[in-house]
Motif scaffolding. Structure first.
Motif, short mmCIF file in Angstrom:
data_model
loop_
_atom_site.label_atom_id
_atom_site.label_comp_id
_atom_site.label_asym_id
_atom_site.label_seq_id
_atom_site.Cartn_x
_atom_site.Cartn_y
_atom_site.Cartn_z
N THR B 65 0.82 -1.21 0.00
CA THR B 65 0.00 0.00 0.00
C THR B 65 0.86 1.26 0.00
O THR B 65 0.50 2.26 -0.64
N ALA B 66 1.98 1.24 0.70
CA ALA B 66 2.86 2.40 0.70
C ALA B 66 3.42 2.63 -0.71
O ALA B 66 3.66 3.76 -1.11
N GLU B 69 0.69 4.44 -2.48
CA GLU B 69 0.66 5.84 -2.05
C GLU B 69 1.86 6.60 -2.63
O GLU B 69 1.74 7.77 -3.01
N ILE B 97 -6.78 6.47 -1.75
CA ILE B 97 -5.54 7.24 -1.59
C ILE B 97 -5.65 8.56 -2.36
O ILE B 97 -5.33 9.63 -1.84
N THR B 100 -7.85 10.91 -0.52
CA THR B 100 -7.19 11.43 0.67
C THR B 100 -6.36 12.67 0.35
O THR B 100 -6.26 13.59 1.15
N TYR B 101 -5.75 12.66 -0.85
CA TYR B 101 -4.92 13.79 -1.26
C TYR B 101 -5.71 14.82 -2.07
O TYR B 101 -5.12 15.65 -2.76
N PRO B 220 4.27 17.42 -1.05
CA PRO B 220 5.31 17.04 -0.08
C PRO B 220 5.37 15.52 0.14
O PRO B 220 4.35 14.85 0.17
N ARG B 221 6.57 15.00 0.29
CA ARG B 221 6.75 13.58 0.66
C ARG B 221 8.19 13.43 1.15
O ARG B 221 9.08 14.15 0.68
N PHE B 222 8.41 12.51 2.05
CA PHE B 222 9.76 12.32 2.61
C PHE B 222 10.16 10.85 2.51
O PHE B 222 10.97 10.48 1.69
N TYR B 223 9.56 10.01 3.36
CA TYR B 223 9.90 8.58 3.32
C TYR B 223 9.57 7.98 1.96
O TYR B 223 10.26 7.09 1.48
N PRO B 239 18.09 5.22 1.11
CA PRO B 239 18.08 6.46 1.90
C PRO B 239 17.83 6.21 3.38
O PRO B 239 18.23 7.02 4.21
N PHE B 240 17.13 5.13 3.71
CA PHE B 240 16.79 4.82 5.11
C PHE B 240 17.17 3.37 5.38
O PHE B 240 17.30 2.58 4.45
#
Lengths: 385, 385
Positions: B65-66, B69, B97, B100-101, B220-223, B239-240
């Motif tokens: 699901t991520a 997204e 999704i 939601t945005y 905006p998004r980070f992860y 990156p993580f």
């Protein structure tokens, strides 16, 4: 050289106990079946005890950073003013996430290697009384600093209803955490440090005060929508397919922690820190942090007369032992030793003894054995076990 | 009953091959070390072959699901108009999704159990010529439908430069996918289906056309910032902190797929589908989907004269075998058999034989053995292996 040995002494990922590896190799199960619910019902109260909270500890299938981002997108509204304590690379990450979401972000920047103080908080709130949330790093992995979360939180709460949001990725499970008693609002951790698991799970607990904010916050989020996770977890399930093999491991790791006793787990980490620090003091090799700011999970060493990178190469090449280097402004200037999770006093004696050899090979002037001796003496001061 | 046996025939999570379980139990390593880079450099070209692309296949530590997204927040700007094909629960998730945005979302809704058609696309673009992205589910897990992605994509591309975004979570690795040749822009998959791994990794590949959009998108998004993942992956890093134990497993699972040969993997899934469908046809138990719409990874059965939930209970209680029930509007009306990933013709013969007994116990009128015989005959039509 003996093959198939790896000695992982970096500040995460940390080694996996054999019984946890075996647990993770269990055959796969359905994520909507009774076995998964049973497992979650066993895990939930155990995680709460580690976080020191009566709240649910939500479990996201993600790296710790996603837990930090979840705190931001759930608890901070688009035009809020926030304060971020930056005492190293992971404080910077919190600030980067806030900036990504165009949040008005004030910083407390400490010298890398030093903790934030209560008076830093006082000054920040005097300058910016409308701060709605304060982000702080409990253990700053990049420097080995443990910020005084309890004291900082008390100062914030005496002045403001601002949410207190704590990144506890690299210490929770190894350091006592009393979320409810200390008045923390959102506490985040990850699986790959003191929880003795591979990376892939983020843990996040939320206070009533924070839920109140979260429920009114228009910031869009889907996978990181904490309300979805909460609504499912209280029914022993998850909104999205979870990393089941990591949950198998989590159940086992939490059992190991309770078998040892959480108080003893925390005492062990404290002892590992003291053994490590006393060794470098005896060797005359400078530590990056002062005792009062030091984390029980990671120690940063800042050599004066040898090259940290040469030391790391010797350790890797001769002992298959890994310690971490420095990050960002500390690159090539320090090395960092992880002593979190699956790490015993015997493991630290081994690490210190090998590091002494590597220091000598890197050209550092030390008396071989003197670090080990200091660590042994420190060990003998403590209770057995 | 024999203990410690579980036969998992749900449409994901799917069973883990023993060699993959063993690979995942390897000792932990540093995520910034050479071993991790070496592993990623082995994984990257193999994943590309499975996706049928020259692009990088990004690896996120997250549920599928991520990945969905990530497609939305990277490739769709806040005021874009998009089209979502909803042929079941996972099409609905894509739409959720987008909503939601606050994205302007048009839907093609098919009857659950039917695939979308080229003329659905034609009509949608005639009604809404400004569509900037089309979301479609390759295999709709909730119904066992395989949408004709190649044909739908050709129709879209003939009319528009809209991005074509495909959820391939429950089939990629089991069904041929030619991202580049078919002109797909973002293709998402997950680890816990045909890739034979536990959940916890999302895979996502991005076309040049989509990168062009992503780089200009202010959302905006980070992860989930795909550019961060791309910039790191091309240097064999992340990156993580990644879910390293799942990466150990991924490397092994991709090796297994290449040992078998991707063409043979796809032929096996096709054969498993045909064996399963011929069995239910011979038993006179209705299938939810027509042959032309059927997925090689999951088959939905819609019994007329017995209760699907009773069948599931018998299978679980007497054979420790799990099949899935229906979701949402199909709850209690269907059961779903997963035949993806680590699943052989012998496994399907076992499943069909046990299901026949469960049908009889649930009160369905069938001739015992006739489903197995049809599956055997179907098996014998194919090449060996």
């Amino acid at each position: 050289m003996l093959t198939d040995q790896q000695i992982l002494r970096i500040p995460g990922p940390s080694p996996i106990p054999p019984s946890v590896s075996l647990a993770m190799a269990q055959p796969m199960i359905g994520h909507r079946g009774q076995s998964t619910s049973d497992m979650l019902s066993v895990i939930r109260p155990k995680l709460k005890r580690v976080f020191g909270t009566e709240q649910e500890v939500l479990i996201l299938t993600a790296s710790g950073t996603a837990g930090l981002e979840a705190a931001v997108v759930n608890a901070v509204a688009p035009h809020d003013e926030v304060l971020v304590i930056v005492s190293g690379a992971f404080g910077e990450r919190f600030a980067d996430i806030c900036k990504t979401y165009n949040i008005q972000t004030h910083l407390i920047e400490t010298e890398w290697g030093k903790a934030a103080t209560v008076s830093d908080i006082t000054e920040a709130f005097e300058a910016h009384p409308n701060i709605r949330a304060v982000f702080m790093t409990y253990c700053e992995t990049s420097t080995g600093v443990l910020n005084p979360v309890k004291e900082l939180a008390a100062e914030i709460r005496s002045r403001s209803e601002a949410l207190i949001i704590v990144d506890g990725v690299s210490c929770i499970g190894g350091v006592e955490t009393r979320m409810d008693e200390w008045g923390l609002d959102i506490v985040v951790s990850g699986s790959q440090k003191a929880f003795m698991l591979p990376a892939g799970l983020a843990f996040i607990a939320v206070s009533d005060r924070a839920w109140n904010k979260i429920e009114r916050n228009p910031q869009p989020r889907f996978y990181l929508d904490l309300k979805k996770h909460q609504d499912n977890l209280i029914k022993d399930t998850t909104p999205f397919t979870p990393a089941l093999s990591l949950l198998f491991g989590l159940q086992k790791a939490l059992e190991l922690m309770e078998e040892e006793g959480l108080v003893n787990v925390y005492a062990r980490h404290d002892r590992l820190m003291k053994m490590t620090r006393s060794a470098f003091k005896a060797l005359g090799v400078p530590l990056l942090t002062e005792d009062k700011d030091a984390s029980p999970t990671v120690t940063a060493v800042k050599p004066a007369d040898f090259d940290a990178e040469v030391l790391r190469k010797v350790l890797k090449g001769e002992f298959a032992m890994e310690v971490a280097g420095g990050q960002k402004i500390l690159a090539n200037k320090i090395f960092r030793i992880g002593h979190m999770g699956y790490c015993s006093p015997a493991d630290m004696l081994q690490a210190i003894a090998a590091i002494e050899i590597a220091i000598a090979k890197a050209g550092g002037e030390i008396q071989l054995g003197s670090g080990v001796r200091a660590a042994q003496q420190e060990y003998l001061k403590g209770a057995n076990g």
